[in-house]
Design a protein around this motif. Structure first.
Motif, PDB file in Angstrom:
ATOM      1  N   PRO A 134      14.046  -8.877  -3.364  1.00 38.23           N
ATOM      2  CA  PRO A 134      14.531  -9.402  -4.641  1.00 38.23           C
ATOM      3  C   PRO A 134      13.633 -10.490  -5.247  1.00 38.23           C
ATOM      4  CG  PRO A 134      16.369  -9.093  -3.161  1.00 38.23           C
ATOM      5  CD  PRO A 134      15.115  -8.833  -2.358  1.00 38.23           C
TER       6      PRO A 134
ATOM      7  N   GLN B  67      15.236   1.155  -7.079  1.00 37.01           N
ATOM      8  CA  GLN B  67      14.848   1.848  -8.307  1.00 37.01           C
ATOM      9  C   GLN B  67      16.052   1.995  -9.224  1.00 37.01           C
ATOM     10  OE1 GLN B  67      11.881   3.184  -9.487  1.00 37.01           O
ATOM     11  NE2 GLN B  67      10.800   2.295  -7.757  1.00 37.01           N
ATOM     12  N   ARG B  68      15.842   1.787 -10.518  1.00 34.58           N
ATOM     13  CA  ARG B  68      16.924   2.007 -11.487  1.00 34.58           C
ATOM     14  C   ARG B  68      17.039   3.490 -11.773  1.00 34.58           C
ATOM     15  NH1 ARG B  68      15.868  -2.586 -16.106  1.00 34.58           N
ATOM     16  NH2 ARG B  68      16.192  -4.368 -14.725  1.00 34.58           N
ATOM     17  N   GLY B  69      18.267   3.887 -12.133  1.00 30.78           N
ATOM     18  CA  GLY B  69      18.534   5.239 -12.613  1.00 30.78           C
ATOM     19  C   GLY B  69      18.214   6.279 -11.627  1.00 30.78           C
TER      20      GLY B  69
ATOM     21  N   ASN C 239       8.847  -5.987 -12.236  1.00 30.91           N
ATOM     22  CA  ASN C 239       9.355  -5.479 -13.509  1.00 30.91           C
ATOM     23  C   ASN C 239       8.495  -5.944 -14.688  1.00 30.91           C
ATOM     24  OD1 ASN C 239      11.367  -3.992 -12.352  1.00 30.91           O
ATOM     25  ND2 ASN C 239      12.984  -5.466 -12.767  1.00 30.91           N
TER      26      ASN C 239
ATOM     27  N   VAL D  84      11.011  -8.788  -7.457  1.00 29.38           N
ATOM     28  CA  VAL D  84      11.474  -7.929  -8.551  1.00 29.38           C
ATOM     29  C   VAL D  84      11.060  -8.434  -9.935  1.00 29.38           C
ATOM     30  CG1 VAL D  84      13.544  -7.056  -9.734  1.00 29.38           C
ATOM     31  CG2 VAL D  84      13.328  -6.848  -7.255  1.00 29.38           C
TER      32      VAL D  84
ATOM     33  N   GLN E 268      13.541  -0.327  -0.858  1.00 30.06           N
ATOM     34  CA  GLN E 268      13.954  -1.571  -1.514  1.00 30.06           C
ATOM     35  C   GLN E 268      12.780  -2.545  -1.563  1.00 30.06           C
ATOM     36  OE1 GLN E 268      16.969  -3.825   0.541  1.00 30.06           O
ATOM     37  NE2 GLN E 268      17.466  -5.045  -1.276  1.00 30.06           N
TER      38      GLN E 268
ATOM     39  N   ARG F 170      13.025  -1.942 -11.402  1.00 33.58           N
ATOM     40  CA  ARG F 170      13.898  -2.198 -10.254  1.00 33.58           C
ATOM     41  C   ARG F 170      15.130  -2.997 -10.681  1.00 33.58           C
ATOM     42  NH1 ARG F 170      11.887  -0.626  -5.034  1.00 33.58           N
ATOM     43  NH2 ARG F 170       9.811   0.177  -5.416  1.00 33.58           N
ATOM     44  N   THR F 171      16.209  -2.804  -9.931  1.00 31.55           N
ATOM     45  CA  THR F 171      17.399  -3.635 -10.119  1.00 31.55           C
ATOM     46  C   THR F 171      17.118  -4.999  -9.509  1.00 31.55           C
ATOM     47  OG1 THR F 171      18.375  -3.013  -8.002  1.00 31.55           O
ATOM     48  CG2 THR F 171      18.919  -1.613  -9.911  1.00 31.55           C
ATOM     49  N   LYS F 172      17.984  -5.962  -9.759  1.00 36.37           N
ATOM     50  CA  LYS F 172      17.745  -7.290  -9.207  1.00 36.37           C
ATOM     51  C   LYS F 172      17.789  -7.301  -7.678  1.00 36.37           C
ATOM     52  CE  LYS F 172      22.478  -8.892  -9.678  1.00 36.37           C
ATOM     53  NZ  LYS F 172      23.360  -9.929 -10.180  1.00 36.37           N
ATOM     54  N   GLU F 173      18.434  -6.268  -7.102  1.00 34.02           N
ATOM     55  CA  GLU F 173      18.475  -6.149  -5.636  1.00 34.02           C
ATOM     56  C   GLU F 173      17.207  -5.494  -5.087  1.00 34.02           C
ATOM     57  OE1 GLU F 173      20.996  -4.821  -7.579  1.00 34.02           O
ATOM     58  OE2 GLU F 173      22.303  -6.569  -7.380  1.00 34.02           O
TER      59      GLU F 173
END
Length: 138
Positions: free
Chosen positions: A76, A136-138, A83, A79, A73, A130-133
């Motif tokens: 946040p 990693q996405r997907g 991104n 991020v 992680q 990355r997600t907002k948390e």
């Protein structure tokens, strides 16, 4: 009578194909950055190398929060920076602007090649946005 049906490519095959394409792009942009460095000198090479590393320096934005994050992680707070530096559209748009603008400074183009190489290597090895948390996405 036998029927012939073609199954849709599996998700794994598409992932391998996508990653292979990203790797080809990474090798292309790396070679282009080296070519720019050879043709235009040490500053072009230095900026290409700097921008090859720069996107991952966004981890430093929230280094103080790292010990409290889960494995894998990103904090946040870091991020949005991470991104922004890992979207291929940003250096591609800047390359298009560079090409169309009356400004011609080879070290800037070399830096953009290094940046695109970094993003391409990340995608080739399975790292994405990355997600907002911070995961990693997907």
């Amino acid at each position: 009578m036998t029927s012939t049906t073609t199954a849709a490519p599996s998700r794994t095959a598409l992932t391998v194909l996508r990653r292979t394409a990203w790797l080809a792009g990474a090798l292309f942009w790396s070679a282009f950055a080296v070519l720019e460095a050879v043709n235009h000198g040490w500053l072009a090479g230095a900026l290409a190398l700097l921008f090859l590393v720069l996107p991952d320096l966004t981890f430093l934005v929230a280094l103080d929060e790292a010990p409290r994050m889960a494995k894998g992680q990103l904090a946040p707070r870091a991020v949005p920076y991470y991104n922004a530096m890992h979207r291929a559209l940003v250096p591609v748009a800047l390359m298009a602007l560079y090409t169309a603008a009356p400004i011609a400074w080879a070290p800037a183009f070399a830096a953009l090649c290094g940046w695109l190489a970094h993003i391409s290597y990340d995608r080739a090895f399975g790292y994405g946005l990355r997600t907002k948390e911070g995961f990693q996405r997907g």
